[in-house]
Scaffold this active site. Structure first.
Site, short mmCIF file in Angstrom:
data_model
loop_
_atom_site.label_atom_id
_atom_site.label_comp_id
_atom_site.label_asym_id
_atom_site.label_seq_id
_atom_site.Cartn_x
_atom_site.Cartn_y
_atom_site.Cartn_z
CG HIS A 373 -1.98 -0.97 1.26
ND1 HIS A 373 -3.24 -0.73 0.77
CD2 HIS A 373 -1.98 -2.24 1.70
CE1 HIS A 373 -3.99 -1.81 0.94
NE2 HIS A 373 -3.25 -2.75 1.49
CE LYS A 564 -5.92 14.13 0.54
NZ LYS A 564 -6.21 12.92 -0.25
NE ARG A 565 -3.27 9.93 10.39
CZ ARG A 565 -2.96 8.97 11.26
NH1 ARG A 565 -3.77 7.94 11.43
NH2 ARG A 565 -1.87 9.04 11.98
CE LYS A 570 -2.01 10.70 3.25
NZ LYS A 570 -2.74 9.88 2.25
CB THR A 674 -9.99 5.10 -0.84
OG1 THR A 674 -9.45 5.43 0.44
CG2 THR A 674 -9.36 3.83 -1.35
CE LYS A 678 -13.81 6.23 1.24
NZ LYS A 678 -12.95 6.25 2.45
C1 8GP Z 1 -2.46 3.79 2.09
C2 8GP Z 1 -2.03 4.65 0.91
O1 8GP Z 1 -1.24 5.72 1.38
C3 8GP Z 1 -3.24 5.15 0.15
O2 8GP Z 1 -2.82 5.81 -1.00
C4 8GP Z 1 -4.13 3.98 -0.22
O3 8GP Z 1 -5.32 4.45 -0.81
C5 8GP Z 1 -4.48 3.17 1.01
O4 8GP Z 1 -3.29 2.71 1.64
C6 8GP Z 1 -5.30 1.95 0.67
O5 8GP Z 1 -4.65 1.18 -0.29
N1 8GP Z 1 -1.27 3.20 2.65
C7 8GP Z 1 -1.05 3.09 3.95
O6 8GP Z 1 -1.80 3.48 4.80
C8 8GP Z 1 0.19 2.39 4.29
O7 8GP Z 1 1.02 2.16 3.43
N2 8GP Z 1 0.36 2.01 5.52
C9 8GP Z 1 1.37 1.08 5.86
C10 8GP Z 1 2.77 1.36 5.62
C11 8GP Z 1 2.16 1.27 7.02
#
Ligand code: 8GP
Length: 827
Positions: A373, A564-565, A570, A674, A678
């Site tokens: 991810h 978003k976080r 970002k 995501t 939305k």
């Molecule tokens: C997130 C991505 O940052 C985001 O772009 C994506 O939509 C989401 O995953 C679902 O796929 N990734 C993370 O939160 C992530 O990589 N977390 C782990 C590395 C700790």
């Protein structure tokens, strides 16, 4: 009792609850029964929480028969299942979703009304289970929703954290974290099964024993904990299917307690209990950054060990030949957090089921698939060998052996290429000896996927290039999706009604049918209704923000949302620079206030508690918000709202109200996103970079209906290689310089320049994510946004086309892709 005789095998015994009546009166009666027999209070004496708990349990009753029936069906006709292994599930509130899934909304509303109660008030009582950080955890929740809706057999496995993601508050504009005690007032959606607890070992040593003339390694753990499963219903959308989410809670074992108690040390006994129960105490509030703490590795091993044992010993039919395990399960690894399940399955097969190494590997290497991810190298988990050896000595042995055999393969395929061997090794030597979890997952997984086309490409080319050279077919893409049930139907009743009135029912499970809306973009009356729905959502948001946060926003301004976080990649700072620049131009008289489109900028963002820079950015956003909102010179034109504690519940209100969606990460950094999906599905236009799933959104909605800006990923890479100098960009761009200077001047921080310095200086002298490099393109594109917004007919047309063309982003489609490409490719 007049009915048939009840025997242990009669249908009544299989589902003794039957189905409660689907009438207003019947529902009211069930509710009152729950209130008195479940909560032990009369309606007249009941608190709001009593009522909430009783109502939840009442709704549960309506799902129960389907749950038991789904489980029975799956037991009697066992097929291959999906075991979704995820350390996070960001579920959001349950009640509204359960009412939607059962189609009981109206009945419940009227039943409560007849008792003088209000369904909305009841729903507001629920504390959302925030068992995830952000996109990754919410994705898992969307996926299990879709699998239930598609009647795919799935168990979601995870951790029942006692404390979920922290509640964010602001003090003097700075983030302060408050524990999220979501279980405090009861957990009416969880079914504890302490009787089905499983034991998990930690620590200790291994020894070699000879069994039947064969030398075997054996693990003698030093301490154990119990994993108590809590079951949560995952109802499909109005289809009679209810799958299970099985979350594990850690408890001290009795033996352990007793031992210490008997030694007479009461305090030590209680401490031991604390140690064990700490394992599922709290969610690590990190996002896209690894958190290398021992407790975290304990959490990871704890939940996968419980889950594998649960599947093999309890779920799989008795006597099933484990050599064929892959005919019954595929474990999907949601990022690297559950990857320790790989050596755990090897251990189970060899040490507990007598498999030889090759036999065990043949099975294990068919039972896992891995989703990555991220694209940030620093976010790939590595665990120090020292720690793994201390906590899981047997697993370390197994990892070493997997690595040994794997590297032998690499050497035979690429003879003499020792640099490649070092890059690919599961064990890294520098800066410390550690296990690379992504490498382990890639070696053992049947497939490795990224979460959007661009991400999967970059994963192959940049993150794991040696692996894709060795196994090109292992890599695939599944673009993320979101559940239209929660994020359109529930969140946006006005738009949902309009869609149903226009194209009929059924789009919630066949989201590509939204295409049928396309011709209506040209229909003036439809556009009018579409706008009215949006305005109603804005009104709802406006009222909510007053009550929830004491924030007032104007009635008719464009809602420009970035939620978003908080993370530097970002680029919330880019949004901030745009706001400051617009503000500066007005107060300096460079543009007339009346020529600027009125906008409300809405932020929602939590920062990881240990991420200093993110916290400084939050402080600066709040400082800018306070100054701008108090400045009469821009009143009615610019306002900034930063409600604290952005979560799923707030997202459901905010996203449907937005006009503009900010997806402005540096190209090549956001794996997918995501939120972008939305927003588009709720009729916001996107301003975005060519990153993550933005690329695919733009491809679908068309260039005319999407505001693209910024460098493309290859340009980013090129500039990086050439040497990027942010201060030179600043010097060369007068409007950027003015905005930065104003930000640095203390204007927003009560005259104290020092307070803005951490963020400003970093942008000027470091700017890892090239915020300044994209500034000019961003503000020019924002000017196009303003111009376009003034033509409300054109804007609405584009918004409708965004909705009509984004059916692809349903998580149902993601699930179909997983099924075809990864889970059941031969079907
Ligand atoms: C997130 C991505 O940052 C985001 O772009 C994506 O939509 C989401 O995953 C679902 O796929 N990734 C993370 O939160 C992530 O990589 N977390 C782990 C590395 C700790």
């Amino acid at each position: 009792y007049e009915g048939p005789r009840i025997t242990p095998t009669s249908p009544l015994a299989a589902a003794p609850v039957g189905r409660p009546p689907r009438t207003v009166e019947g529902f009211a009666r069930e509710f009152l029964r729950e209130l008195s027999f479940g909560e032990g209070v009369a309606l007249s004496r009941s608190s709001r929480n009593d009522q909430y708990l009783a109502l939840s349990r009442t709704i549960r009753h309506y799902l129960m028969a389907d749950w038991l029936e789904t489980a029975r069906r799956r037991r009697e006709q066992p097929t291959k299942m999906v075991g979704y292994l995820s350390a996070e599930y960001l579920l959001g509130r349950q009640m509204g979703n359960a009412l939607l899934a059962t189609d009981l909304g109206e009945i419940a509303k009227e039943a409560l009304q007849s008792l003088g109660l209000d369904l909305k008030t009841m729903r507001a009582q629920e504390v959302e289970p925030g068992l995830g950080n952000g996109g990754l955890g919410r994705l898992a929740a969307c996926f299990v929703d879709s699998l239930a809706t598609m009647d795919v057999p799935c168990i979601g496995y995870g951790i029942r954290y006692e404390y979920g993601i922290f509640r964010q508050t602001f003090e003097g504009g700075r983030q302060v974290e408050v524990p999220d005690s979501w279980l405090h007032l009861g957990d009416p959606w969880g079914f504890p099964h302490p009787d089905r607890a499983v034991q998990v070992g930690f620590g200790g040593r291994t020894e070699t024993v000879t069994e039947d003339g064969v030398e075997r390694s054996r693990w003698i753990p030093e301490w154990n904990v119990l994993g108590v499963p809590y079951h949560y219903m995952v109802p499909g959308y109005q289809n009679g299917v209810v799958n299970t989410l099985r979350l594990w809670s850690a408890k001290a074992t009795q033996e352990f307690d007793l031992q210490v108690f008997n030694s007479g040390d009461y305090a030590q006994a209680v401490r031991a209990q604390t140690t064990a129960e700490n394992i599922s105490k709290v969610l690590y509030p990190e996002d896209s950054t690894p958190q290398g703490r021992e407790l975290r590795l304990q959490q990871q091993y704890f939940f996968v060990a419980c889950s594998l044992k649960d599947f093999i010993d309890r779920t799989l039919e008795k006597g099933f030949d484990l050599h064929r395990l892959d005919e019954r399960i595929i474990f999907q690894l949601n990022d690297t957090h559950p990857v320790i399940a790989i050596p755990e399955l090897m251990r189970l097969l060899m040490d507990e089921h007598g498999f030889a190494w090759d036999e065990a590997w043949a099975v294990t290497s068919r039972c896992f698939a891995y989703t990555c991810h991220t694209l940030l190298p620093e976010a790939l988990e590595v665990w120090p060998v020292e720690l793994v050896g201390r906590l899981l000595p047997r697993h370390l042995e197994i990892i070493y052996r997997i690595n040994e055999e794997f590297l032998a393969d690499v050497r035979s395929q690429f003879p003499g290429d020792e640099l490649r061997v070092r890059r690919m090794s599961i064990i890294q030597d520098h800066p410390e000896r550690a296990v690379r979890m992504a490498n382990l997952a890639t070696v053992a997984g049947v497939k490795v996927n990224g979460v959007a086309e661009l991400h999967s490409q970059l994963l192959r080319d940049k993150v794991l290039p040696d692996f894709s050279a060795m196994w090109p077919d292992k890599f695939t893409n599944v673009t993320n999706g979101i559940t239209p049930r929660r994020f359109v139907r529930l969140a946006n009743p006005g738009l949902s009604q309009l869609i149903t009135d226009t194209i009929g029912v059924g789009w919630e499970t066949r989201l590509e049918r939204l295409e049928a809306l396309e011709p209506f973009a040209e229909d003036e009356e439809f556009r009018e209704r579409f706008r009215a729905a949006k305005q109603a959502n804005k009104d709802r948001l406006r009222k909510l923000l007053v009550v929830r946060d004491g924030i007032e926003i104007p009635e008719h301004a464009m809602i420009d949302a970035m939620v978003k976080r908080l993370h530097e990649y970002k680029r919330q700072t880019l949004k901030l620079l745009h706001i400051v620049s617009t503000y500066q131009q007005i107060i300096d008289g460079e543009v007339a206030k009346d020529d600027v489109v009125a906008r409300t900028f809405v932020f929602g963002a939590k920062a990881a508690p240990g991420y200093q820079m993110a916290k400084e950015i939050i402080f600066l956003i709040n400082s800018v918000a306070e100054t701008i909102n108090a400045d009469e010179r821009v009143q009615g034109t610019l306002s900034v709202a930063f409600p604290a504690n952005y979560n799923v519940t707030l997202a459901n209100r905010l996203i449907p109200a937005a006009d503009l969606s900010e997806q402005i990460s540096l190209a090549g950094k956001e794996a997918s996103g995501t939120g972008n999906m939305k927003f588009a599905l709720n009729g916001a236009l996107t301003i975005g970079t060519d990153d993550g799933a933005n690329v695919e959104i733009r491809e679908r909605v068309g260039d005319e209906n999407f505001f693209l800006f910024g460098m493309l990923e290859p340009q980013v890479a090129e500039l990086q290689a050439k040497g990027y100098v942010p201060s030179a960009v600043y010097e060369a761009n007068p409007s950027l310089k003015k905005a930065m200077d104003l930000l640095a001047s203390g204007h927003f921080t009560g005259g104290d320049r020092g307070l803005a310095a951490p963020v400003v200086d970093d942008l000027l002298y470091n700017d890892r994510f090239m915020t300044l490099g994209d500034f000019q393109s961003y503000v020019e594109t924002q000017a196009r946004v303003d111009a376009y917004y003034q033509d409300q007919e054109a804007w609405t047309r584009s918004a409708i086309l965004n909705v009509a063309r984004c059916g692809f982003f349903s998580s149902d489609r993601s699930m179909r892709d997983y099924l075809r490409r990864i889970w059941m490719p031969t079907h």
